[in-house]
Design a protein around this motif. Structure first.
Motif, short mmCIF file in Angstrom:
data_model
loop_
_atom_site.label_atom_id
_atom_site.label_comp_id
_atom_site.label_asym_id
_atom_site.label_seq_id
_atom_site.Cartn_x
_atom_site.Cartn_y
_atom_site.Cartn_z
N ILE A 88 0.84 -1.21 0.00
CA ILE A 88 0.00 0.00 0.00
C ILE A 88 0.87 1.26 0.00
N LEU A 89 1.95 1.23 0.79
CA LEU A 89 2.85 2.39 0.84
C LEU A 89 3.59 2.61 -0.47
N LEU A 90 3.74 1.56 -1.27
CA LEU A 90 4.41 1.69 -2.56
C LEU A 90 3.54 2.39 -3.61
N ILE A 91 2.23 2.49 -3.37
CA ILE A 91 1.34 3.09 -4.36
C ILE A 91 1.72 4.55 -4.65
N LEU A 98 -6.11 -1.73 -4.79
CA LEU A 98 -5.63 -0.34 -4.83
C LEU A 98 -4.48 -0.18 -5.81
N MET A 99 -3.53 -1.11 -5.79
CA MET A 99 -2.38 -1.02 -6.69
C MET A 99 -2.81 -1.18 -8.15
N VAL A 100 -3.67 -2.16 -8.42
CA VAL A 100 -4.13 -2.39 -9.79
C VAL A 100 -4.94 -1.20 -10.29
N ALA A 101 -5.84 -0.69 -9.46
CA ALA A 101 -6.67 0.46 -9.87
C ALA A 101 -5.80 1.68 -10.14
N ALA A 102 -4.82 1.94 -9.28
CA ALA A 102 -3.92 3.08 -9.49
C ALA A 102 -3.15 2.93 -10.80
N VAL A 114 -11.84 -2.77 -13.15
CA VAL A 114 -12.22 -1.99 -11.97
C VAL A 114 -13.69 -2.20 -11.62
N GLY A 115 -14.55 -2.26 -12.63
CA GLY A 115 -15.98 -2.48 -12.40
C GLY A 115 -16.25 -3.82 -11.75
N ARG A 116 -15.53 -4.84 -12.17
CA ARG A 116 -15.69 -6.17 -11.57
C ARG A 116 -15.30 -6.14 -10.10
N GLU A 117 -14.21 -5.44 -9.77
CA GLU A 117 -13.77 -5.38 -8.38
C GLU A 117 -14.81 -4.68 -7.51
N ILE A 118 -15.42 -3.62 -8.03
CA ILE A 118 -16.47 -2.93 -7.27
C ILE A 118 -17.68 -3.84 -7.09
N THR A 119 -18.06 -4.54 -8.15
CA THR A 119 -19.21 -5.45 -8.09
C THR A 119 -19.00 -6.55 -7.06
#
Length: 194
Positions: free
Chosen positions: A13-16, A72-76, A98-103
């Motif tokens: 997360i800190l690497l983002i 978070l990393m993939v979306a960024a 991203v839509g799949r992850e939200i779903t």
């Protein structure tokens, strides 16, 4: 809580922000350096789960934080790539992923609210999807050809393969949850990718 696997997840997360800042640095090697940071984060994704299982340090905190760090990393990365190469052809698979992850996040939350037990069961399609997705994003970040290999084109094709696998894994989730969604019964197990 402060086990090595959990620390590796927090490191991801800190690497983002580091990844984002390096991506925009105004020098020739910035994309390759940001790809290296993304690759490091991808390795910690595999390593934290492996170490947690091997050292029997699986924890509720780690089980919660690990998929959050991944998403978070993939979306960024996808946001940066679409902004850097704005085109419907790149935006479409990014939106699907991203839509799949939200779903699926919404589905998990709803299943928890109705009292359905969602046990973590790693699926092979999920592992394969994640691997293809990470390689695709890594190649798209690098962008420049390496040893005559059209890196961006290969990454672009793999991103579409990843989007198809993403939809497939979403269908698996929705089929597993369908009895609860349709009011027929409560689902006991939902698969989850690493």
């Amino acid at each position: 809580m402060w086990t090595i696997p959990n620390i590796l997840t927090l490191l991801r997360i800190l690497l983002i922000p580091v990844f984002v800042l390096i991506f925009y640095l105004p020098f020739e090697g910035a994309r390759v350096l940001s790809a290296a940071v993304f690759a490091l984060a991808s390795v910690t994704d595999w390593l934290d789960g492996y170490l947690a299982r091997r050292w029997q340090q699986v924890s509720p905190f780690g089980a919660f934080l690990d998929p959050v760090a991944d998403k978070l990393m993939v979306a960024a990365a996808l946001l940066l790539l679409v902004e850097a190469e704005p085109s419907p052809a790149l935006a479409l698979p990014a939106a699907i992923i991203v839509g799949r992850e939200i779903t699926i996040s919404a589905l998990r939350e709803w299943m928890a609210e109705i009292g359905a037990r969602a046990q973590v069961a790693v699926s092979m399609i999920g592992k394969f999807k994640t691997a293809v997705q990470m390689v695709a994003i890594l190649l798209l970040i690098i962008k420049q050809p390496l040893w005559e290999i059209p890196v961006f084109t290969v990454g672009f094709v793999l991103l579409y393969v990843s989007a198809i696998l993403t939809l497939w894994s979403m269908v698996v989730y929705l089929r597993a949850a369908w009895p609860s969604l349709s009011g027929q019964s409560v689902v006991e197990v939902l698969p989850r990718e690493e």
